[in-house]
Design a protein around this motif. Structure first.
Motif, short mmCIF file in Angstrom:
data_model
loop_
_atom_site.label_atom_id
_atom_site.label_comp_id
_atom_site.label_asym_id
_atom_site.label_seq_id
_atom_site.Cartn_x
_atom_site.Cartn_y
_atom_site.Cartn_z
N ARG A 37 37.11 -0.53 31.51
CA ARG A 37 36.14 -0.69 30.43
C ARG A 37 34.79 -0.99 31.08
NH1 ARG A 37 38.10 -0.39 25.54
NH2 ARG A 37 40.33 -0.74 25.21
N GLY A 38 33.73 -0.61 30.40
CA GLY A 38 32.39 -0.85 30.90
C GLY A 38 32.21 -2.31 31.28
N PHE B 144 32.00 8.89 31.61
CA PHE B 144 32.01 7.97 30.47
C PHE B 144 31.11 8.48 29.37
CE2 PHE B 144 29.62 6.17 34.05
CZ PHE B 144 28.32 6.26 33.58
N GLU C 252 27.35 4.28 27.19
CA GLU C 252 27.28 3.31 28.28
C GLU C 252 27.07 1.91 27.72
OE1 GLU C 252 24.70 4.44 31.54
OE2 GLU C 252 24.73 6.48 30.79
N ARG C 253 28.18 1.29 27.38
CA ARG C 253 28.08 -0.08 26.90
C ARG C 253 29.26 -0.89 27.40
NH1 ARG C 253 31.48 1.59 23.25
NH2 ARG C 253 32.00 0.78 21.26
N ARG C 254 29.02 -2.17 27.54
CA ARG C 254 30.06 -3.08 28.01
C ARG C 254 31.26 -3.02 27.07
NH1 ARG C 254 30.22 -6.65 31.81
NH2 ARG C 254 28.00 -6.57 32.21
N VAL D 127 36.03 3.63 30.18
CA VAL D 127 35.37 4.33 31.27
C VAL D 127 36.45 4.94 32.16
CG1 VAL D 127 33.93 4.03 33.33
CG2 VAL D 127 33.41 2.75 31.27
#
Length: 179
Positions: free
Chosen positions: A9-10, A39, A42-44, A48
């Motif tokens: 994960r981001g 991905f 693009e975020r936390r 990914v």
């Protein structure tokens, strides 16, 4: 050629781990490597994928990995129906989990390996960033790179204080996987 697929994960450092493996193989080993991410947003926390290709000869194929020899799962919530598509039968799937046996039926056609990378990261870093624990565990179970090359790649890429902590994580991951 060996092909590795990283699921994370981001914010978990999946692409960093992919890159570290490539550096260990090419800069600190005698192989050729490519590492690249894939991905969407693009975020936390967003899923990914990252990939690493390793070979004894120059790698010309820059396409996404289609038939993985190794799959690293940094967050077990990413194991969903269809997850196993694109993984060679008998390939090694390394999962960040405390309960590897719970996947034995769903992923019965693969060599399952597990490590509690989250607890290891919390113990040494104080944060649940599992990338170097999973990287060290993969290096240990696969033999793709030596422990020395794995550690050297960390020192090549990270600032000294962070490298020292991550070296401890890789050492401990090797120890846990070789017990």
């Amino acid at each position: 050629m060996k092909e590795i697929r990283w699921h994370g994960r981001g914010g978990q450092g999946g692409f960093t781990a992919s890159r570290l493996l490539g550096i260990a193989a090419s800069v600190h080993g005698e192989k050729h490597a490519l590492a690249f991410p894939s991905f969407g947003p693009e975020r936390r926390g967003a899923p990914v994928l990252a990939f690493t290709k390793i070979d004894d000869t120059k790698i010309h194929d820059r396409s996404e990995v289609q038939e993985s020899d190794y799959v690293v799962v940094m967050d077990e919530t990413l194991i969903v129906p269809g997850f196993e598509k694109g993984i060679k039968p008998g390939a090694c799937i390394l999962i960040n989990t405390q309960k590897i046996d719970s996947y034995s039926e769903q992923l019965k056609d693969f060599d399952l390996q597990g490590i509690d990378a989250t607890s290891l990261a919390m113990e040494i870093l104080g944060r649940p960033i599992t990338n170097t624990a999973m990287y060290g565990a993969l290096a240990a179970v696969s033999g793709l790179v030596s422990k020395e090359a794995a550690i050297a790649s960390i020192h090549t890429e990270m600032k000294p204080k962070l490298a020292a902590l991550n070296e401890k994580i890789v050492e401990k991951a090797f120890e846990l996987m070789n017990n």
